[in-house]
Write a protein that holds these residues in place. Sequence first.
Motif, short mmCIF file in Angstrom:
data_model
loop_
_atom_site.label_atom_id
_atom_site.label_comp_id
_atom_site.label_asym_id
_atom_site.label_seq_id
_atom_site.Cartn_x
_atom_site.Cartn_y
_atom_site.Cartn_z
N LEU A 121 12.79 -3.11 -25.61
CA LEU A 121 12.49 -2.96 -24.07
C LEU A 121 13.34 -1.72 -23.47
O LEU A 121 14.43 -1.30 -23.94
CB LEU A 121 13.12 -4.22 -23.76
CG LEU A 121 12.29 -5.40 -23.92
CD1 LEU A 121 12.97 -6.67 -23.64
CD2 LEU A 121 10.81 -5.40 -23.44
N ALA A 122 12.77 -1.27 -22.40
CA ALA A 122 13.48 -0.06 -21.68
C ALA A 122 13.00 -0.12 -20.33
O ALA A 122 12.40 -1.06 -19.75
CB ALA A 122 12.91 1.26 -22.22
N TYR A 123 14.02 0.52 -19.40
CA TYR A 123 13.65 0.38 -17.94
C TYR A 123 14.07 1.68 -17.33
O TYR A 123 14.66 2.62 -17.82
CB TYR A 123 14.70 -0.73 -17.26
CG TYR A 123 16.14 -0.35 -17.13
CD1 TYR A 123 16.56 0.26 -16.15
CD2 TYR A 123 16.94 -0.83 -18.17
CE1 TYR A 123 17.95 0.84 -15.92
CE2 TYR A 123 18.21 -0.27 -18.22
CZ TYR A 123 18.74 0.35 -17.09
OH TYR A 123 20.02 0.73 -16.95
N THR A 124 13.45 1.90 -16.13
CA THR A 124 13.91 3.24 -15.24
C THR A 124 13.95 2.71 -13.89
O THR A 124 13.22 1.56 -13.44
CB THR A 124 12.73 4.24 -15.39
OG1 THR A 124 11.55 3.85 -14.99
CG2 THR A 124 12.89 4.95 -16.89
N VAL A 125 14.90 3.24 -13.19
CA VAL A 125 14.98 2.74 -11.83
C VAL A 125 15.10 4.19 -11.09
O VAL A 125 15.72 4.98 -11.56
CB VAL A 125 16.45 2.03 -11.49
CG1 VAL A 125 16.75 1.85 -9.96
CG2 VAL A 125 16.45 0.92 -12.28
N GLY A 126 14.38 4.48 -9.83
CA GLY A 126 14.50 5.87 -9.42
C GLY A 126 13.63 5.81 -7.91
O GLY A 126 13.51 4.76 -7.47
N TYR A 127 13.23 6.87 -7.84
CA TYR A 127 12.60 7.16 -6.47
C TYR A 127 11.41 8.15 -6.67
O TYR A 127 11.49 9.01 -7.48
CB TYR A 127 13.54 7.93 -5.44
CG TYR A 127 14.65 7.01 -4.84
CD1 TYR A 127 14.58 6.30 -3.89
CD2 TYR A 127 16.01 7.43 -5.58
CE1 TYR A 127 15.72 5.56 -3.26
CE2 TYR A 127 17.10 6.77 -4.82
CZ TYR A 127 16.73 5.72 -3.95
OH TYR A 127 17.95 5.17 -3.29
#
Length: 177
Positions: A121-127
């Motif tokens: 599992l992985a995640y990204t948070v951004g704009y």
Amino acid sequence: MHGRYVVLDDAPCAASTRPRIILSSSMPGLHLEAVMVNELDAFLADVIPVQEAAERAIHDGNLEPRLALWSRQEPITLFGADMTAVGFDGVEPSFRTVASWFSDCTDYAFEVVAAGVSGDLAYTVGYEHSTGIVVGAPRTYTLRVTHIYRRENGQWRIVHRHGDLPPAQEQSPEQQT
């Protein structure tokens, strides 16, 4: 991708917190340096360029590259800025609708604020910063986005997307147009 490394040229390497390996060479004076690529670096290098290309494509009205990144294995979810869907049977038609809103993308960038990997599992948070035609009118805007990825058969696939407009105080006047 444990154990994967990138071989650099013989120029001095900038300071790094990553493990370094010096490789010997039979050529006098040539010292090659390898930098171990940690799991997060490998994930970002593999996923972000492909995802940016897919997002630019959907902002030109081309849905297929985005669909190619999404899992077909449940559970998958979409909490979009304008719609919510559960399961691929709900997500796919929602993305078709979204793609129909966009054309003539002149600029797209994904600004990663945070990311992580843990096992499969992985995640990204951004704009996401976009400029193009939206429902027939020129528009520049920013979305806050979170993606969750699952590694399936060695490939990272998106299983969740949440996107919304940042609060007005977080946007510059240009982003609010």
